[in-house]
Every structure is written in structure tokens, then in C-alpha cells.
Design a protein around this motif. Structure first.
Motif: not given
Length: 476
Positions: A318-319, A368-369, A457-461
């Protein structure tokens, strides 16, 4: 306890047996080789054959469960796995052990996917996340206990007990499945028998031929003929899949950039990592002179690192986003893998444990990725096909990793003129598989910068990148 609560535990037990068994045998390879009167490197066939069976039969697991019922299939799969375990324990020659491992793999190919399918179709949605989380526990704990348990048994008892300890747990699993797993059936399109024959026969022959070219079981001409015939069968599957309305393995999914990177790029990474369970125990025992138990106590550190990374992997992705993690992490994990070849008999064990622990962290983050990014663009209707394709390629790449690691070790022995168990040869072997693993970074680099942004979880980005692209297109 309600049956819905028991189902995850039943499936988790089956997964635990498979994970523990597959990792415990790696630590015991030298002991098994000595007892069977063969070279330890020849036992790569015992590892590759199991994974090959998984690759061949995983794609048909869902069809079999829908055709014959989930409960019947799950019980039969555990039974076949236990039968293969008994056959492994009774093996007195390398061909017998290889055949028994293939039988084990056939059961394993049906056991876990069908169990996961049962959960997806029976557990209420509000309990599904918790139910599926049970499946990650044995996948992480099994590889931790396996090397230590296998080493302990090989050192203080007999390697055959590695396979026999499965029996009580497996028998209990069959009884619990009969009591609590529903007999679910669902209508399915007819099985693509031609596709199954071409893919299964092709993969089987190709991998058997590739693994036996060094004349450990058959004449080199027979191995080469199997390799050529297998590659030809796999090549014939490609036009067949394009024509068939319901192909067994949907190759059209590879048009999706994220799935292509996750599956094909992930295959390169897994080839390198897949060699580790074969090369590392051999180096610690043959090169360093450790007994199986001592080697197991060292190698379990890698699984411990993987377990720790599971707790923070989502936050890391996410980061930084999938693309950056996949590229940078592939290079770091591959460098650490190649660094295993720098270990020497006088290297402090604490340092070896530390390196393996850190390596396990980066390897787990990459897996995982890869497992997540592969499904970023797949719709629900094609999810089962994508899962079958990814599962098959994963097993083939891990199988290739063991075979490549063995050949790298043999070529290094020829180049150096030193016995195959010499420590210097393992240095070349680990460097080879490390470079193969690092080459996966190129495919990850070609991913879009916002690949999997919503999943991470980076939908905004992701929206910001999309807006920038839209502005650039309008400007031109």
C-alpha cells in the motif's frame, strides 16, 4: 462447533500435511540417497515429480469436484495422498520413490484446491475472510516445522517415518470430511479431454525428459525423446486452446498485462527460488558436514522470515505500490539468494540464520505481491481459469528450479574439476539461479505505474495517474 466452523479446520489439516511433507523431504535427501544407493543429486526427481503431478492435475480439480461431488473428491484425494505416502515409505529404489511421489502429487493436486472450493461455496460471505485465513496458517507453519522434523527423523530414526506420520492426520481428515463436508455438485461444461491430454502429457514428458537428461534413471536418448515429444504436445495445445469453446487452460488471459507479469514474470522468480529447497540442504550436509537435524534447524529460519512478512506485506504494498515493490524486491531477494553461495563451513551459524531470515522476508513479500497482482484485471467469470493457469505455471516453474539447480551444480563440478559436493560448486549454482530470479524484474518494470492500485489500497493514487494520462491525451 458448527459444521461451517469445522470446514476451514478440515481443509487446513490437509494443507498442513502437504506443506510439512514437501519441506521435510528436502532436508532428508542425503539420508534417502545413502539408503537407496544413489547420488543425492539424483533425488531431484523425487521433488520435481511431485510438483509435476500438481501442475498436471490442478487444472482439472474443479471439474472433478463438480462431476463427482466435493466430499467424495476430497476424501478420495486424501486417500490417494496417503496411499502415495505409504508407497514412498516402502520404496527401495529411486524409480519406486519417483513413482510414489507422483501418486502423492496426484492426491495433493485435488486435495487443497477442492478444499478451497468447498469453503468458497459453503461458508457465509461474512465468515469467508476468517475461514480462508485458516488456510494461510498451515502454509506458513508447515514449512517451518518440515525441515526440522525431517532432519530430526533422518538423524535419530529412519527417513521412512517422514511419510508415515501423515497417516493418523490423513485418516482423521477423511472421517471429518465424511461427517461434515457437503456433497456439492455444480453443472460444468464438458471437460476438454483433448486439452487435458495435450497439456498433461506434454508437461509430463517435457519435465521428465529435462530432469533425466543427466542419465539418473533412463538413457539420455530416451530422455531427449521425451523432452522433444513433450514440447511438441505443449505447442499443439496453443492452437487447440484458441479453437476450443471451453479450453482447459485459457491462454487468452495472458493478454492481461498484470496477469502476464504475475504469471510469467513470477515463473522466472520461482525458478530461482524453487532451487533453494534442493540446493541449500545439500550444501549444508554434503558441503559443510552438518547432520540433517542441524541443517533443518538452520533452514527453518527462511520460513520464519516469511511468516513475519505476512503481517506487514499489505502495508508495504500500500505504501509503495505493486510495480515498485515487485521490481526492487525481486532484485534484493535474488541478490540474497545468490549470496547463499558465499556461505562457508566456518561461517557462523548465527549469520546464516540471519541471512536466511531476511531472505525469507523478501521472498514472502514477492510471492504475496505476485499472487495478488496476477488477479488485478481478472473478472469473476474467469477467476477459476486464471487460478488454474497461475497454479499450473507456479508448479512448473518450481519444478524447473530444482532441475536447473541440479544441472548448475553438475556443470560447476565439470568446470572446477572438484567433486560435486564441493562448496565452490554450490557458489556457482546459487549464482546461476539468483541471476534467473533477478531477470524477472524486467517484466515487472514493464507494468504500468498504477498497476493494481485499487487492489493495493492506492485507489486515489491510481485515479490521479489516470487523470494525468487523460490530460496528456487531451493536450495532444
Amino acid at each position: 462447533m458448527r459444521p461451517a466452523r469445522l470446514l476451514p479446520l478440515i481443509v487446513a489439516c490437509a494443507l498442513f500435511i502437504e506443506n510439512m511433507d514437501s519441506t521435510s523431504i528436502s532436508t532428508s535427501l542425503p539420508a534417502i540417497a545413502a539408503d537407496l544407493g544413489t547420488e543425492p543429486i539424483a533425488l531431484k526427481l523425487a521433488l520435481t515429480t511431485y510438483m509435476l503431478a500438481l501442475a498436471v492435475f490442478i487444472p482439472v480439480s474443479g471439474w472433478v469436484a463438480d462431476r463427482f461431488g466435493a466430499r467424495s473428491t476430497f476424501m478420495a484425494a486424501i486417500g490417494v495422498y496417503l496411499l502415495g505416502s505409504v508407497a514412498c515409505a516402502a520404496s527401495s529404489t529411486l524409480p519406486e520413490l519417483v513413482a510414489a511421489r507422483f501418486l502423492q502429487g496426484t492426491g495433493g493436486a485435488l486435495m487443497v484446491p477442492v478444499g478451497r472450493l468447498v469453503l468458497l461455496r459453503t461458508v457465509p460471505k461474512n465468515e469467508l475472510v476468517q475461514a480462508l485465513s485458516w488456510l494461510t496458517v498451515p502454509a506458513l507453519v508447515g514449512p517451518m516445522l518440515g525441515p526440522v522434523l525431517g532432519g530430526f527423523i533422518s538423524t535419530y530414526a529412519h527417513w521412512r517415518w517422514i511419510f508415515l506420520i501423515n497417516l493418523p492426520i490423513g485418516i482423521a481428515g477423511i472421517w471429518l470430511a465424511w461427517r461434515f463436508i457437503p456433497q456439492i455438485r455444480q453443472p460444468r461444461a464438458p471437460l476438454d479431454w483433448t486439452g487435458f491430454a495435450l497439456s498433461g502429457l506434454g508437461l509430463g514428458l517435457a519435465m521428465f525428459g529435462f530432469s533425466t537428461l543427466s542419465q539418473h534413471m533412463v538413457d539420455v536418448r530416451v530422455a531427449l525423446a521425451c523432452l522433444v515429444a513433450g514440447v511438441a504436445a505443449v505447442a499443439l495445445y496453443v492452437p487447440h486452446a484458441r479453437r476450443h469453446a471451453h479450453p482447459l487452460i485459457d491462454l487468452g488471459l495472458l493478454r492481461l498485462p498484470t496477469l502476464r507479469a504475475g504469471v510469467l514474470g513470477g515463473a522466472l522468480f520461482r525458478i530461482g527460488i524453487g532451487a533453494t529447497p534442493f540446493l541449500l540442504p545439500l550444501m549444508l550436509q554434503l558441503g559443510f558436514g552438518l547432520n540433517p537435524f542441524e541443517a533443518g534447524l538452520l533452514t527453518f529460519a527462511s520460513a520464519a522470515g516469511a511468516l513475519f512478512m505476512k503481517t506487514i506485506a499489505a502495508r508495504v504494498i500500500r505504501s509503495f505500490g505493486f510495480r515498485r515493490v515487485l521490481v526492487v524486491n525481486a532484485l534484493i531477494a535474488s541478490a540474497l539468494l545468490a549470496g547463499f553461495g558465499l556461505f562457508r563451513p566456518d561461517t557462523p551459524h548465527l549469520l546464516i540464520v540471519a541471512v536466511l531470515l531476511v531472505s525469507g522476508c523478501f521472498r514472502s513479500l514477492q510471492f504475496t505481491s505476485l499472487n495478488a497482482i496476477a488477479y488485478a484485471e481478472v473478472d469473476q467469470a474467469r477467476m477459476s481459469h486464471a487460478s488454474s493457469l497461475a497454479g499450473m505455471v507456479q508448479q512448473v516453474s518450481l519444478t524447473l528450479g530444482i532441475a536447473v539447480g541440479g544441472y548448475a551444480l553438475q556443470l560447476a563440478s565439470v568446470a572446477t574439476g572438484a567433486p560435486i559436493e564441493a562448496v565452490i560448486n554450490f557458489g556457482f549454482a546459487f549464482l546461476t539461479v539468483g541471476l534467473i530470479s533477478a531477470s524477472s524484474a524486467w517484466m515487472m518494470w514493464r507494468l504500468p505505474r498504477d498497476a493494481g492500485a485499487e487492489m493495493a489500497g492506492r485507489a486515489e493514487a491510481g485515479r490521479e495517474v489516470a487523470e494525468q494520462k487523460a490530460e496528456q491525451r487531451s493536450a495532444t
